[in-house]
Write a protein that holds these residues in place. Structure first.
Motif: not given
Ligand code: TXA
Ligand code: MG
Length: 328
Positions: A190-193, A31-33, A176-178, A61-63, A94-98, A115-117
């Protein structure tokens, strides 16, 4: 390698699953990219993502998992508020980092303990993730630093011949990304808005911090890199500098160039009859249109002149963050 674009159905999903189990890459919509997905359980598959994207090796990377996946197989949830966040926003942008349990490849977490999920709120993505039933690590589907892809064609532009399959789910609506949120502290950070805003999180948790990531080492490694840039010349002006932007536009035309102005719908109405990349009037519309219009602009413009939209709070903060990076 031939790159196929296939609609999402039982047969393309079973092909996608066989590729994933073979440690290959499959691009898929969310739903984002669009994401560039591979098995999070395989070092080799994860390495392929970094190689295909040209992504710096220290950017994790996000899982991605489906909505019925038990995320406690992958991470330790230590804060009580996380269950409320999951209930409110997952599946969603929403991506959670745990704290990681180490199941997902260390190559994907770049040696971090966390890990980001994320659970995408997208039918095609859910079907793909359910079908493979394992954590799919996926960055946005763009060559590193380029504008993220929001259609299958955008992904093809960047990865033709480099990956075997793009699952086509049409244009991503979020755009735009999560939102990336550290949930290991008493107050989430929040690490990325993104589309799940600070205000929305505060309503559920009570308080929420936002980091610019500029003090000391970045908390989210991705924040220190250039991002989202279209493959053409860019310039940017504030709304107060609109006259200067228009002078610049005329000067570019006189030189025989083809300038386009990227701006919000209000400024577009004032400017009138010029080459425009109109982002729309609300922050949500701007999010939906931003990458699509940047990708359109790089094909037709010799220079994109941005007049930065004005506003604050909510989804607007995420839009502003992406535009500032794209036009830096
Ligand atoms: O909407 C989205 O999040 C998209 C879709 C495909 O799900 N994915 C995305 O992934 O934007 P990427 O790799 O372009 O961006 C992931 C971001 C990066 O800024 C990365 O540094 C951060 O998430 N990130 C991933 N794992 C992390 C962690 N363990 N701790 C802190 N930041 C983390
Ligand atoms: Mg990205």
């Amino acid at each position: 390698m031939q790159t196929k674009i296939l609609g999402i159905n039982d047969s393309s999903l079973s092909y996608a699953k066989s590729l994933i189990l073979n440690e290959e890459i499959v691009a898929f919509p969310t739903e984002t990219v669009y994401g560039l997905g591979a098995s999070g359980l395989s070092d080799k598959a994860v390495d392929r993502i970094y190689e295909a994207k040209g992504r710096p090796k220290d950017n994790p990377l996000i899982a991605h998992v489906h909505k019925n996946y038990d995320i406690t197989k992958l991470v330790e949830i230590t804060q009580d508020y996380v269950k409320d966040l999951i209930k409110a926003f997952m599946p969603g942008p929403l991506t959670i980092v745990a704290k990681s349990k180490g199941v997902v490849s260390k190559r994907a977490t770049c040696g971090l303990d966390s890990l980001a999920i994320r659970m995408p709120n997208h039918d095609g993505a859910q079907r793909f993730l359910e079908c493979v039933d394992l954590p799919i690590v996926a960055p946005s589907a763009n060559i590193s630093k380029h504008t993220s892809g929001v259609t299958a064609e955008h992904v093809m532009t960047d990865f033709d011949g480099k990956i075997p399959l793009i699952l086509d789910g049409g244009q991503c609506v979020g755009g735009i990304e999560s939102t990336v949120l550290n949930v290991m502290e008493k107050t989430p950070i929040i690490l990325r808005q993104g589309l799940v805003t600070r205000e929305m999180i505060e309503k559920v948790v009570g308080s929420c911090a936002v980091t610019s990531g500029l003090i000391g080492a970045p908390m989210s490694p991705g924040m220190k890199y250039g991002h989202y840039k279209p493959n053409c010349k860019t310039k940017s002006y504030s709304v107060e500098q609109m006259d200067l932007a228009l002078e610049d536009y005329e000067a570019e035309e006189k030189k025989g160039n083809k300038p386009y102005i990227m701006c919000d719908g209000f400024v577009a109405e004032k400017i009138g009859n010029k080459n425009l990349l109109n982002l729309g009037k609300t922050a949500e519309e701007m999010a939906t249109n931003l990458y699509y219009k940047l990708r359109e602009g790089e094909k037709i413009a010799s220079v994109i002149i941005a007049i930065m939209p004005e506003g604050e709070g909510g989804v607007f903060d995420g839009v502003k963050n992406r535009m500032e990076k794209a036009f830096k």
